[in-house]
Design a protein around this motif. Structure first.
Motif, PDB file in Angstrom:
ATOM      1  N   PRO A   7       0.797  -1.235   0.000  1.00  0.00           N
ATOM      2  CA  PRO A   7       0.000   0.000   0.000  1.00  0.00           C
ATOM      3  C   PRO A   7       0.820   1.271   0.000  1.00  0.00           C
ATOM      4  N   HIS A   8       2.092   1.196   0.468  1.00  0.00           N
ATOM      5  CA  HIS A   8       2.875   2.427   0.555  1.00  0.00           C
ATOM      6  C   HIS A   8       4.305   2.159   0.105  1.00  0.00           C
ATOM      7  N   VAL A   9       4.808   3.031  -0.788  1.00  0.00           N
ATOM      8  CA  VAL A   9       6.158   2.870  -1.311  1.00  0.00           C
ATOM      9  C   VAL A   9       6.922   4.178  -1.172  1.00  0.00           C
ATOM     10  N   ALA A  10       8.245   4.063  -1.074  1.00  0.00           N
ATOM     11  CA  ALA A  10       9.149   5.204  -1.180  1.00  0.00           C
ATOM     12  C   ALA A  10      10.349   4.726  -1.983  1.00  0.00           C
ATOM     13  N   ILE A  11      10.422   5.153  -3.236  1.00  0.00           N
ATOM     14  CA  ILE A  11      11.480   4.716  -4.153  1.00  0.00           C
ATOM     15  C   ILE A  11      12.191   5.968  -4.629  1.00  0.00           C
ATOM     16  N   SER A  12      13.371   6.229  -4.093  1.00  0.00           N
ATOM     17  CA  SER A  12      14.010   7.514  -4.394  1.00  0.00           C
ATOM     18  C   SER A  12      15.526   7.392  -4.473  1.00  0.00           C
ATOM     19  N   ASP A  13      16.107   8.257  -5.321  1.00  0.00           N
ATOM     20  CA  ASP A  13      17.558   8.406  -5.438  1.00  0.00           C
ATOM     21  C   ASP A  13      18.249   7.117  -5.866  1.00  0.00           C
ATOM     22  N   ASN A  14      17.593   6.368  -6.748  1.00  0.00           N
ATOM     23  CA  ASN A  14      18.158   5.136  -7.296  1.00  0.00           C
ATOM     24  C   ASN A  14      18.518   5.340  -8.765  1.00  0.00           C
ATOM     25  N   SER A  15      19.308   4.400  -9.315  1.00  0.00           N
ATOM     26  CA  SER A  15      19.531   4.382 -10.757  1.00  0.00           C
ATOM     27  C   SER A  15      19.065   3.053 -11.331  1.00  0.00           C
ATOM     28  N   PHE A  16      18.357   3.129 -12.462  1.00  0.00           N
ATOM     29  CA  PHE A  16      17.864   1.965 -13.193  1.00  0.00           C
ATOM     30  C   PHE A  16      18.519   2.004 -14.578  1.00  0.00           C
ATOM     31  N   ASP A  17      19.563   1.221 -14.769  1.00  0.00           N
ATOM     32  CA  ASP A  17      20.331   1.226 -16.010  1.00  0.00           C
ATOM     33  C   ASP A  17      20.035  -0.055 -16.789  1.00  0.00           C
ATOM     34  N   ASP A  18      19.162   0.057 -17.769  1.00  0.00           N
ATOM     35  CA  ASP A  18      18.711  -1.101 -18.544  1.00  0.00           C
ATOM     36  C   ASP A  18      19.502  -1.279 -19.838  1.00  0.00           C
ATOM     37  N   THR A  19      20.580  -0.516 -20.001  1.00  0.00           N
ATOM     38  CA  THR A  19      21.319  -0.594 -21.272  1.00  0.00           C
ATOM     39  C   THR A  19      21.889  -1.983 -21.521  1.00  0.00           C
ATOM     40  N   GLY A  20      22.263  -2.704 -20.464  1.00  0.00           N
ATOM     41  CA  GLY A  20      22.774  -4.061 -20.612  1.00  0.00           C
ATOM     42  C   GLY A  20      21.735  -5.126 -20.336  1.00  0.00           C
ATOM     43  N   GLY A  21      20.463  -4.730 -20.223  1.00  0.00           N
ATOM     44  CA  GLY A  21      19.406  -5.688 -19.917  1.00  0.00           C
ATOM     45  C   GLY A  21      18.993  -6.502 -21.135  1.00  0.00           C
ATOM     46  N   ARG A  22      18.358  -7.630 -20.874  1.00  0.00           N
ATOM     47  CA  ARG A  22      17.799  -8.451 -21.960  1.00  0.00           C
ATOM     48  C   ARG A  22      16.502  -9.101 -21.475  1.00  0.00           C
ATOM     49  N   LYS A  23      15.500  -9.079 -22.331  1.00  0.00           N
ATOM     50  CA  LYS A  23      14.187  -9.647 -22.038  1.00  0.00           C
ATOM     51  C   LYS A  23      13.542  -9.003 -20.805  1.00  0.00           C
ATOM     52  N   THR A  24      13.846  -7.738 -20.556  1.00  0.00           N
ATOM     53  CA  THR A  24      13.315  -7.074 -19.373  1.00  0.00           C
ATOM     54  C   THR A  24      11.957  -6.443 -19.644  1.00  0.00           C
ATOM     55  N   ASN A  25      11.269  -6.104 -18.547  1.00  0.00           N
ATOM     56  CA  ASN A  25       9.956  -5.480 -18.624  1.00  0.00           C
ATOM     57  C   ASN A  25      10.006  -4.080 -18.012  1.00  0.00           C
ATOM     58  N   TYR A  26       9.185  -3.804 -17.005  1.00  0.00           N
ATOM     59  CA  TYR A  26       9.116  -2.464 -16.443  1.00  0.00           C
ATOM     60  C   TYR A  26      10.262  -2.212 -15.465  1.00  0.00           C
ATOM     61  N   MET A  27      10.591  -0.943 -15.298  1.00  0.00           N
ATOM     62  CA  MET A  27      11.550  -0.567 -14.264  1.00  0.00           C
ATOM     63  C   MET A  27      10.900  -0.692 -12.884  1.00  0.00           C
ATOM     64  N   ILE A  28       9.694  -0.149 -12.745  1.00  0.00           N
ATOM     65  CA  ILE A  28       8.948  -0.211 -11.486  1.00  0.00           C
ATOM     66  C   ILE A  28       7.516  -0.640 -11.798  1.00  0.00           C
ATOM     67  N   ASP A  29       7.069  -1.705 -11.139  1.00  0.00           N
ATOM     68  CA  ASP A  29       5.711  -2.211 -11.324  1.00  0.00           C
ATOM     69  C   ASP A  29       5.009  -2.228  -9.965  1.00  0.00           C
ATOM     70  N   LEU A  30       4.103  -1.290  -9.753  1.00  0.00           N
ATOM     71  CA  LEU A  30       3.247  -1.303  -8.564  1.00  0.00           C
ATOM     72  C   LEU A  30       1.991  -2.074  -8.943  1.00  0.00           C
ATOM     73  N   SER A  31       2.053  -3.386  -8.838  1.00  0.00           N
ATOM     74  CA  SER A  31       1.091  -4.275  -9.482  1.00  0.00           C
ATOM     75  C   SER A  31      -0.342  -4.062  -9.030  1.00  0.00           C
ATOM     76  N   GLU A  32      -0.536  -3.656  -7.746  1.00  0.00           N
ATOM     77  CA  GLU A  32      -1.890  -3.511  -7.223  1.00  0.00           C
ATOM     78  C   GLU A  32      -2.167  -2.086  -6.742  1.00  0.00           C
ATOM     79  N   GLY A  33      -1.469  -1.124  -7.313  1.00  0.00           N
ATOM     80  CA  GLY A  33      -1.635   0.259  -6.901  1.00  0.00           C
ATOM     81  C   GLY A  33      -0.707   0.613  -5.751  1.00  0.00           C
ATOM     82  N   GLY A  34      -1.098   1.609  -4.976  1.00  0.00           N
ATOM     83  CA  GLY A  34      -0.286   2.053  -3.847  1.00  0.00           C
ATOM     84  C   GLY A  34       0.032   3.531  -3.948  1.00  0.00           C
TER      85      GLY A  34
END
Length: 315
Positions: A207-234
């Motif tokens: 129900p509650h998230v705090a996602i801050s000051d991170n890095s999401f570097d997908d340049t070397g990723g493969r078969k990836t999906n979302y960076m952040i998935d709040l699947s049921e809201g929040g």
């Protein structure tokens, strides 16, 4: 801002160099800080704390051991961050650390090369109690941190690295770098996500998230999906993160997705602001920065979006 944040994350991430066998007195790599008692086996050290509170100090080394915490409040702490490395051995066919005590802290450990039959081999499996993870690394496994409990559990992840994690092609269900569910909160700060191998980088059902000051570097990723998935809201905040969308996506339609699977938790007031998102050269599509399925009033503020990224999409 980007250079400063990346420097901060690089400094926070522990080094992974370590001797092939435990250092220090032979046969005594695990020490209970409060008593000085030593153990050759991590499970014996964990069991000795019983329902009490204790800190297990872990000498530098590479360990093919795992442990299940059945009670108490335990801190698993590397004597030198980044030099206590756990690999391959999963308890209960789940993880290196299976945690179901009153509370747990993991500080400075490295987890690598976890794979189990159901596709959820993880460094940490949290099943009960609050959890704090700091200065840790999760490498080249099916999952980094997995679990949760249907209570007001509080999970905090800070200054940690998640690299080479996730899968959607080994089992029916996908695995992710972080996959957590509870009725409390999850906080992820000052951490690095990179080189995903399937699934999402952060998937939460809370129900509650705090996602801050991170890095999401997908340049070397493969078969990836979302960076952040709040699947049921929040609700909560997603702020001051850096995102780079990579080329080799399984799903390139959005970077942040809210309530793709259910509207269990209200999302009104979810603040998404101060983030920086870019497309890597050759990255496909025209993704939405935020895709929302709640049809509620999110608090989307100013975000710096590169060419080819749409600010918002309703689904």
């Amino acid at each position: 801002m980007r250079a400063a944040l990346l420097t901060l994350i690089a400094c926070a991430a522990p080094a992974i160099g370590a001797p092939a066998t435990p250092a220090g007195p032979a046969g005594a790599p695990f020490t209970i800080a409060e008593t000085g008692q030593t153990f050759t086996n991590l499970q014996d050290a964990v069991s000795s704390i019983r329902m009490g509170t204790g800190t297990i100090l872990i000498r530098p080394g590479v360990y093919r051991q795992c442990a299940v915490q059945q009670g108490g409040r335990i801190t698993f702490k590397a004597m030198q961050p980044g030099t206590a490395i756990f690999e391959r051995q999963a308890c209960e066919d789940k993880a290196a650390l299976v945690l179901r005590g009153q509370g747990s802290v993991v500080d400075g450990l490295v987890f690598r090369n976890y794979s189990v039959s159901d596709g959820n081999g993880a460094g940490i499996r949290t099943e009960m109690g609050d959890l704090t993870v700091t200065n840790a690394m999760f490498l080249d496994s099916q999952e980094g941190i997995l679990g949760g409990e249907p209570t007001g559990q509080r999970i905090v992840i800070d200054r940690s690295t998640f690299s080479g994690l996730g899968q959607c092609d080994q089992t029916v269900n996908c695995s992710h770098a972080i996959y957590l569910a509870n009725r409390g909160s999850v906080t992820v700060t000052h951490s690095r996500f990179e080189r995903g191998t399937g699934g999402h980088y952060v998937k939460l059902r809370v129900p509650h998230v705090a996602i801050s000051d991170n890095s999401f570097d997908d340049t070397g990723g493969r078969k990836t999906n979302y960076m952040i998935d709040l699947s049921e809201g929040g609700t909560g905040t997603i702020a001051r993160n850096i995102f780079v969308q990579g080329r080799n996506k399984e799903n390139a339609s959005a970077l942040i997705v809210v309530a793709a699977e259910a509207r269990t938790y209200p999302a009104t007031g979810l603040a998404i602001e101060g983030n920086d998102a870019r497309m890597a050269p050759g990255a496909p599509g025209n993704p939405a920065f935020v895709a929302d399925s709640t049809h509620q009033r999110l608090a989307i503020g100013a975000n710096r979006l590169g060419a080819g990224i749409r600010p918002f999409e309703t689904r």
